[in-house]
Design a protein around this motif. Structure first.
Motif, PDB file in Angstrom:
ATOM      1  N   ALA A   1       0.830  -1.210   0.000  1.00 36.16           N
ATOM      2  CA  ALA A   1       0.000   0.000   0.000  1.00 36.16           C
ATOM      3  C   ALA A   1       0.865   1.262   0.000  1.00 36.16           C
ATOM      4  N   LEU A   2       1.895   1.268   0.828  1.00 40.75           N
ATOM      5  CA  LEU A   2       2.712   2.483   0.955  1.00 40.75           C
ATOM      6  C   LEU A   2       3.573   2.694  -0.280  1.00 40.75           C
ATOM      7  N   ARG A   3       4.027   1.580  -0.900  1.00 40.58           N
ATOM      8  CA  ARG A   3       4.849   1.708  -2.101  1.00 40.58           C
ATOM      9  C   ARG A   3       4.005   2.223  -3.269  1.00 40.58           C
ATOM     10  N   SER A   4       2.830   1.618  -3.436  1.00 43.85           N
ATOM     11  CA  SER A   4       2.000   1.989  -4.583  1.00 43.85           C
ATOM     12  C   SER A   4       1.341   3.351  -4.386  1.00 43.85           C
ATOM     13  N   GLY A   5       1.030   3.663  -3.107  1.00 44.67           N
ATOM     14  CA  GLY A   5       0.284   4.889  -2.858  1.00 44.67           C
ATOM     15  C   GLY A   5       1.159   6.132  -2.893  1.00 44.67           C
TER      16      GLY A   5
END
Lengths: 128, 130
Positions: free
Chosen positions: A123-127
């Motif tokens: 989530a944090l990488r893509s977001g």
């Protein structure tokens, strides 16, 4: 006033008085998991494609990371309540019973940490 | 530990539908624990990056793993349906013998239908992966 001596109380007789807690936790996690598991299975199976980009984008989308983290925690908690009863029912030897319970508790804790970490990482990488 | 009274062993009871579904609920629960491990390993592979994810998907696409996913879906559909049956009992519904038999048949039928639908979704063409 109770006629039972303190020694009598600690010798292992009688109810533990917290049996209903786990019973209730099992029901509450079941009720929460019912809609969440339908959503997860239908959403995952229904993804147009299952390549890396599509899957990680879906995991990171909107509230999906929150729901996925919730599913990981609730499913593992529900699993623990079931595993505990199964081990307690079928392993009569007290020492081994404790060992299995300990190993399963550690394994489930490891899975919980891994699951949450994986969801957050995607989530944090893509977001970002 | 002091000597305690033991409940009669399972073998003295006549086997019933209810007992079959009860033990299947446990078995499917244990199967779902293994499926949950699979789900978390799969999520971890996706978190590790494209190479790890591709490796995981190539394993999942092999025939034995396809079969395992189908079995996991069967376990989920059954555990879900029978779990609803247990929740109905918890609020006091369906304890009569005829009702319990009817709900047992309903649970098995619903679980099988839902599994067929899930497996069709899983193996549909064009999705890639398992």
């Amino acid at each position: 006033m109770s006629l039972r001596t303190p020694l009598g109380r600690v010798l292992g007789y009688g109810a533990a008085h917290d049996g209903v807690t786990k019973w209730l936790q099992q029901r509450v996690t079941a009720i929460a998991l019912a809609p969440l598991s339908v959503w997860l299975v239908l959403a995952l199976l229904g993804l147009p494609t299952r390549d890396y980009a599509a899957v990680t984008a879906w995991i990171a989308l909107g509230l999906h990371p929150v729901l996925l983290a919730l599913i990981v925690l609730l499913a593992l908690w529900h699993a623990w309540l079931g595993i505990e009863v199964v081990i307690e029912d079928y392993e009569a030897r007290a020492g081994l019973r404790s060992l299995w319970l300990l190993l399963c508790a550690f394994a489930l804790a490891l899975l919980a940490a891994s699951g949450i970490y994986a969801v957050l990482r995607i989530a944090l990488r893509s977001g970002a | 530990m002091p000597e305690r009274p033991l409940s009669p062993h399972l073998t003295v009871y006549k086997w019933t539908y209810a007992m079959t579904l009860s033990i299947l609920h446990r078995l499917s629960g244990i199967a779902l624990c293994l499926a949950l491990i699979g789900l978390i390993v799969w999520l971890s592979a996706a978190a590790a990056g494209p190479a790890a994810y591709a490796a995981a998907m190539s394993v999942l696409a092999s025939l034995p793993f396809k079969a395992l996913i189908a079995i996991a879906l069967l376990a989920l559909c059954f555990h879900f349906a029978n779990g609803l049956r247990h929740l109905a009992w918890d609020i006091g519904w369906g304890y009569e013998r005829a009702q319990a038999r009817r709900s047992a048949v309903l649970v098995v039928a619903a679980a099988l239908l839902a599994t067929v639908a899930c497996v069709l979704l899983l193996f549909r063409a064009g999705a890639g992966g398992p």
